[in-house]
Motif scaffolding. Structure first.
Motif, PDB file in Angstrom:
ATOM      1  N   GLU A 183       0.828  -1.201   0.000  1.00 30.53           N
ATOM      2  CA  GLU A 183       0.000   0.000   0.000  1.00 30.53           C
ATOM      3  C   GLU A 183       0.867   1.257   0.000  1.00 30.53           C
ATOM      4  O   GLU A 183       0.626   2.203  -0.757  1.00 30.53           O
ATOM      5  N   LYS A 193       1.090   3.787  -3.341  1.00 32.21           N
ATOM      6  CA  LYS A 193       0.562   5.136  -3.120  1.00 32.21           C
ATOM      7  C   LYS A 193       1.661   6.170  -3.299  1.00 32.21           C
ATOM      8  O   LYS A 193       1.410   7.265  -3.827  1.00 32.21           O
ATOM      9  N   TYR A 251      -6.664  -1.281  -3.343  1.00 31.82           N
ATOM     10  CA  TYR A 251      -6.201   0.046  -2.952  1.00 31.82           C
ATOM     11  C   TYR A 251      -6.599   1.125  -3.960  1.00 31.82           C
ATOM     12  O   TYR A 251      -6.257   2.296  -3.783  1.00 31.82           O
TER      13      TYR A 251
END
Length: 244
Positions: free
Chosen positions: A98, A102, A131
């Protein structure tokens, strides 16, 4: 602040590598501790390994929580049992998949992921969709190397990862690459230099994200599914010697 970086597999040499990567970017005043999930599989290469590692990982999360960790990084790109870890810990718990993707979305309009074995590809593809970044992820690619080959001198693993990144640049036209295994964390700077694009390691960016969240005074929400577990519930993990 105290940051605990947990390797969910049982390979201590990989923990050492991960810890070195986290400490290299940690701010002055951040105490970074590494922990190994002893009893877990030697590497996490698919759903079975992920499930078998979960109880050992959660035991380490509980121990870190009991010892006053302000934040925790789970250093496996499958982000194993991340929801359960967040139920246990008070401070932020970051998974390196994640964090890595990101970060990539913030510095590039497109990215690809290079992981180890082909069997890891669908697991990571599912995480990317979860995500919400499948529109920016061009492709999840495999360098076709076992995770533990990254620990073996003479395995040629770093050259295979480099070659796959170069293929990603040419074929996917991606602007950045995320390394899809914590065991690649020591290759980031070299690969960025060799390939000419940002190569992102989830361990280092998760470390910096954790510092930012703690610095902002943010804790894991206890509303909804992340509410504190009932103290009346027994678990296999607490029976092993650490109370939730």
């Amino acid at each position: 602040m105290k940051l605990v970086v947990i390797n969910p597999n049982s390979t201590a040499s990989m923990t050492d590598k991960i810890l070195a990567s986290a400490r290299a970017v940690a701010a002055p005043g951040t105490d970074v501790e590494g922990r190994t999930a002893h009893g877990a599989p030697a590497s996490i290469e698919g759903h079975f390994d992920e499930v078998m590692s979960a109880a050992h990982l959660l035991r380490e999360v509980q121990q870190a929580q009991a010892e006053g960790a302000d934040a925790i990084v789970v250093a496996c790109f499958d982000d194993p049992a991340i929801g359960a870890c967040r139920e246990v810990a008070t401070g932020p718990v970051l998974g390196i998949c994640e964090a890595g993707i990101k970060a990539a979305s913030m510095i590039a309009t497109s990215f690809s992921i290079v992981t180890t074995l082909p069997r890891s590809v669908p697991v990571i593809e599912e995480l990317v969709r979860k995500y919400g970044l499948d529109h920016q992820c061009r492709r999840v690619r495999s360098a076709e190397i076992p995770v533990l080959a990254l620990e073996e001198p003479g395995s040629n693993a770093r050259q295979l990862v480099r070659a796959e990144i170069l293929r990603a640049i040419e074929e996917d036209r991606c602007e950045a690459v995320v390394l899809g295994c914590a065991g690649m964390s020591d290759l980031t700077e070299w690969l960025s230099h060799e390939t000419g694009i940002p190569v992102i390691d989830g361990v280092t960016v998760a470390t910096k994200f954790a510092e930012a969240l703690v610095g902002a005074g943010l804790l894991t929400s206890r509303s909804g599914p992340m509410r504190t577990r009932s103290k009346n519930k027994k678990s296999a993990i607490s029976i092993q010697g650490v109370s939730p």
